[in-house]
Design a protein around this motif. Structure first.
Motif, PDB file in Angstrom:
ATOM      1  N   ASP A  65     -16.074 -16.190  39.176  1.00 50.38           N
ATOM      2  CA  ASP A  65     -16.533 -17.587  39.194  1.00 50.38           C
ATOM      3  C   ASP A  65     -17.450 -17.844  40.389  1.00 50.38           C
ATOM      4  O   ASP A  65     -18.463 -18.528  40.268  1.00 50.38           O
ATOM      5  CB  ASP A  65     -15.322 -18.541  39.304  1.00 50.38           C
ATOM      6  N   GLU A  66     -17.057 -17.310  41.532  1.00 47.91           N
ATOM      7  CA  GLU A  66     -17.867 -17.513  42.743  1.00 47.91           C
ATOM      8  C   GLU A  66     -19.229 -16.835  42.599  1.00 47.91           C
ATOM      9  O   GLU A  66     -20.261 -17.376  42.990  1.00 47.91           O
ATOM     10  CB  GLU A  66     -17.112 -16.968  43.972  1.00 47.91           C
ATOM     11  N   TRP A  67     -19.211 -15.643  42.004  1.00 45.77           N
ATOM     12  CA  TRP A  67     -20.461 -14.903  41.797  1.00 45.77           C
ATOM     13  C   TRP A  67     -21.387 -15.690  40.864  1.00 45.77           C
ATOM     14  O   TRP A  67     -22.577 -15.877  41.153  1.00 45.77           O
ATOM     15  CB  TRP A  67     -20.138 -13.514  41.225  1.00 45.77           C
ATOM     16  N   LEU A  68     -20.822 -16.227  39.772  1.00 42.79           N
ATOM     17  CA  LEU A  68     -21.614 -17.010  38.808  1.00 42.79           C
ATOM     18  C   LEU A  68     -22.175 -18.264  39.483  1.00 42.79           C
ATOM     19  O   LEU A  68     -23.333 -18.638  39.287  1.00 42.79           O
ATOM     20  CB  LEU A  68     -20.737 -17.396  37.609  1.00 42.79           C
ATOM     21  N   HIS A  69     -21.355 -18.903  40.310  1.00 43.79           N
ATOM     22  CA  HIS A  69     -21.788 -20.110  41.014  1.00 43.79           C
ATOM     23  C   HIS A  69     -22.975 -19.781  41.919  1.00 43.79           C
ATOM     24  O   HIS A  69     -23.965 -20.537  41.976  1.00 43.79           O
ATOM     25  CB  HIS A  69     -20.622 -20.681  41.828  1.00 43.79           C
ATOM     26  N   ALA A  70     -22.883 -18.663  42.610  1.00 47.78           N
ATOM     27  CA  ALA A  70     -23.983 -18.248  43.512  1.00 47.78           C
ATOM     28  C   ALA A  70     -25.264 -18.007  42.711  1.00 47.78           C
ATOM     29  O   ALA A  70     -26.353 -18.442  43.113  1.00 47.78           O
ATOM     30  CB  ALA A  70     -23.578 -16.987  44.281  1.00 47.78           C
ATOM     31  N   SER A 116     -33.373 -34.044  50.595  1.00 50.72           N
ATOM     32  CA  SER A 116     -31.941 -33.923  50.301  1.00 50.72           C
ATOM     33  C   SER A 116     -31.668 -33.926  48.799  1.00 50.72           C
ATOM     34  O   SER A 116     -30.522 -33.954  48.379  1.00 50.72           O
ATOM     35  CB  SER A 116     -31.189 -35.074  50.964  1.00 50.72           C
ATOM     36  N   ASP A 117     -32.743 -33.930  47.990  1.00 47.22           N
ATOM     37  CA  ASP A 117     -32.544 -34.119  46.549  1.00 47.22           C
ATOM     38  C   ASP A 117     -32.446 -32.804  45.776  1.00 47.22           C
ATOM     39  O   ASP A 117     -32.496 -32.805  44.553  1.00 47.22           O
ATOM     40  CB  ASP A 117     -33.696 -34.961  45.986  1.00 47.22           C
ATOM     41  N   GLY A 118     -32.306 -31.679  46.458  1.00 47.87           N
ATOM     42  CA  GLY A 118     -32.226 -30.389  45.769  1.00 47.87           C
ATOM     43  C   GLY A 118     -30.961 -29.630  46.112  1.00 47.87           C
ATOM     44  O   GLY A 118     -29.971 -30.204  46.578  1.00 47.87           O
ATOM     45  N   THR A 119     -31.005 -28.329  45.887  1.00 50.27           N
ATOM     46  CA  THR A 119     -29.819 -27.501  46.134  1.00 50.27           C
ATOM     47  C   THR A 119     -29.468 -27.465  47.630  1.00 50.27           C
ATOM     48  O   THR A 119     -28.290 -27.436  47.987  1.00 50.27           O
ATOM     49  CB  THR A 119     -30.068 -26.063  45.633  1.00 50.27           C
ATOM     50  N   VAL A 120     -30.501 -27.499  48.486  1.00 54.27           N
ATOM     51  CA  VAL A 120     -30.232 -27.500  49.931  1.00 54.27           C
ATOM     52  C   VAL A 120     -29.503 -28.781  50.308  1.00 54.27           C
ATOM     53  O   VAL A 120     -28.559 -28.757  51.117  1.00 54.27           O
ATOM     54  CB  VAL A 120     -31.555 -27.336  50.722  1.00 54.27           C
ATOM     55  N   GLY A 121     -29.906 -29.887  49.693  1.00 52.19           N
ATOM     56  CA  GLY A 121     -29.228 -31.161  49.931  1.00 52.19           C
ATOM     57  C   GLY A 121     -27.760 -31.078  49.528  1.00 52.19           C
ATOM     58  O   GLY A 121     -26.876 -31.526  50.263  1.00 52.19           O
ATOM     59  N   GLN A 122     -27.519 -30.461  48.362  1.00 53.63           N
ATOM     60  CA  GLN A 122     -26.120 -30.313  47.901  1.00 53.63           C
ATOM     61  C   GLN A 122     -25.302 -29.518  48.921  1.00 53.63           C
ATOM     62  O   GLN A 122     -24.176 -29.866  49.256  1.00 53.63           O
ATOM     63  CB  GLN A 122     -26.074 -29.568  46.570  1.00 53.63           C
ATOM     64  N   LEU A 155     -28.803 -20.087  43.131  1.00 50.20           N
ATOM     65  CA  LEU A 155     -30.104 -19.447  43.418  1.00 50.20           C
ATOM     66  C   LEU A 155     -31.108 -19.740  42.304  1.00 50.20           C
ATOM     67  O   LEU A 155     -32.297 -19.952  42.567  1.00 50.20           O
ATOM     68  CB  LEU A 155     -29.921 -17.937  43.617  1.00 50.20           C
ATOM     69  N   THR A 156     -30.635 -19.756  41.050  1.00 51.76           N
ATOM     70  CA  THR A 156     -31.527 -20.064  39.922  1.00 51.76           C
ATOM     71  C   THR A 156     -32.099 -21.467  40.075  1.00 51.76           C
ATOM     72  O   THR A 156     -33.312 -21.683  39.981  1.00 51.76           O
ATOM     73  CB  THR A 156     -30.746 -19.967  38.589  1.00 51.76           C
ATOM     74  N   LYS A 157     -31.240 -22.415  40.375  1.00 45.79           N
ATOM     75  CA  LYS A 157     -31.667 -23.813  40.519  1.00 45.79           C
ATOM     76  C   LYS A 157     -32.624 -23.956  41.710  1.00 45.79           C
ATOM     77  O   LYS A 157     -33.608 -24.705  41.649  1.00 45.79           O
ATOM     78  CB  LYS A 157     -30.435 -24.694  40.725  1.00 45.79           C
ATOM     79  N   THR A 158     -32.336 -23.234  42.777  1.00 48.40           N
ATOM     80  CA  THR A 158     -33.221 -23.282  43.955  1.00 48.40           C
ATOM     81  C   THR A 158     -34.618 -22.813  43.562  1.00 48.40           C
ATOM     82  O   THR A 158     -35.627 -23.445  43.909  1.00 48.40           O
ATOM     83  CB  THR A 158     -32.639 -22.395  45.081  1.00 48.40           C
ATOM     84  N   GLY A 159     -34.700 -21.722  42.811  1.00 47.41           N
ATOM     85  CA  GLY A 159     -35.996 -21.205  42.362  1.00 47.41           C
ATOM     86  C   GLY A 159     -36.709 -22.189  41.447  1.00 47.41           C
ATOM     87  O   GLY A 159     -37.914 -22.402  41.563  1.00 47.41           O
TER      88      GLY A 159
END
Ligand code: BEZ
Ligand code: FE
Length: 283
Positions: free
Chosen positions: A42-47, A191-197, A51-55
């Motif tokens: 689960d942790e691997w899938l979350h990571a 703050s509206d992206g994955t870094v914000g999360q 990363l996909t969303k960040t890209g």
């Protein structure tokens, strides 16, 4: 043979030795990390999803991966390894995602305030570009950029003309430069992206202390990417991207308009003054 050994061996045919080291060391460290934390599926899938969303958030005007590198302290670690070879040169710091190339060339003491802010007290930044031997560097290209009073850069903010609070100054024969602007303000990184999360999840700050960006290039010298930070800012000890270095913190003084500031810098009001000399290292 372990999967780690097999994965490492699979990269041994890369001819370039440096590239071979980069990828095998990375694989080794990733495998070590996964073993150490006993990563779950689960942790691997979350990571992977993170990363996909960040890209997917990245495009010409937005680089979420650079922002991720900044908030993880990676940008400053790479900076530390590659610059700051001695105590004389001006320290470098994080580049950030808001630089825009090919901004207008400005004349000595021009203002980079293109619109708005006319009522604000002007800021004069002046000093010299020189080398480690104290010799003046003429013809250095000084790219400068900063936020407006609303904490946003042009390019981020549809209300600002693209060249507002930006420009390229060229140092004089004696190495001097002068820039008219306004005091920068502290602001929050996107703050509206994955870094914000990630920052929200970690209950971390989004703030950067008030600063002005500089990118200085001169023939025969290493380019310098840096900021000047304003003293007494609330966030100097708590910068979201770890970019503050003591030697980059400057004081600003309130000055009464006098004859010299009128004639030399074209000022017409009382103003704030920052004086700072930038020292470049030979290539
Ligand atoms: C900046 O100072 O412009 C900046 C640096 C790193 C991340 C976000 C913004
Ligand atoms: Fe900035």
């Amino acid at each position: 043979m372990s999967v780690t050994t097999q994965a490492l061996q699979s990269f041994q045919n890369i001819d370039n030795a440096r590239h071979r080291t980069l990828i095998t060391a990375l694989v080794q460290k990733l495998h070590d990390y996964i073993n150490e934390v006993q990563l779950t599926e689960d942790e691997w899938l979350h990571a992977i999803q993170f990363l996909t969303k960040t890209g997917q958030l990245c495009h010409e005007q937005r680089q979420e991966y650079i922002l991720l590198s900044d908030v993880l302290g990676i940008s400053m670690l790479v900076d530390q390894i590659n610059h700051q070879k001695n105590e004389i040169q001006t320290p470098s710091t994080v580049f950030g995602p808001f630089f825009i190339e090919n901004m207008p060339i400005r004349q000595f003491a021009d203002s980079i305030v293109i619109e708005g802010e006319e009522q604000t007290i002007p800021l004069l930044i002046t000093g010299q570009i020189r080398n480690e031997y104290g010799e003046a560097i003429s013809n250095a290209y000084i790219d400068v950029w900063q936020t407006a009073d609303n904490g946003m850069y042009s390019g981020q903010d549809d209300m600002q003309q693209i060249d507002n609070l930006r420009g390229v100054f060229i140092s004089q024969l004696n190495g001097s430069y002068a820039i008219k602007s306004i005091l920068p303000v502290s602001y929050q990184i996107p703050s509206d992206g994955t870094v914000g999360q990630l920052l929200n999840y970690a209950k971390r700050t989004f703030w950067r202390p008030a600063h002005i960006h500089f990118k200085i290039a001169a023939e025969g010298y290493q380019p310098l990417v840096t900021h000047l930070f304003l003293e007494n800012d609330d966030y100097l000890n708590n910068d979201a991207v770890f970019g503050v270095k003591d030697r980059l913190i400057v004081s600003y003084q309130f000055k009464k308009l006098d004859e010299e500031s009128k004639v030399l810098y074209g000022l017409d009001r009382d103003y704030y003054l920052i004086t700072y000399d930038f020292v470049l290292s030979a290539e």
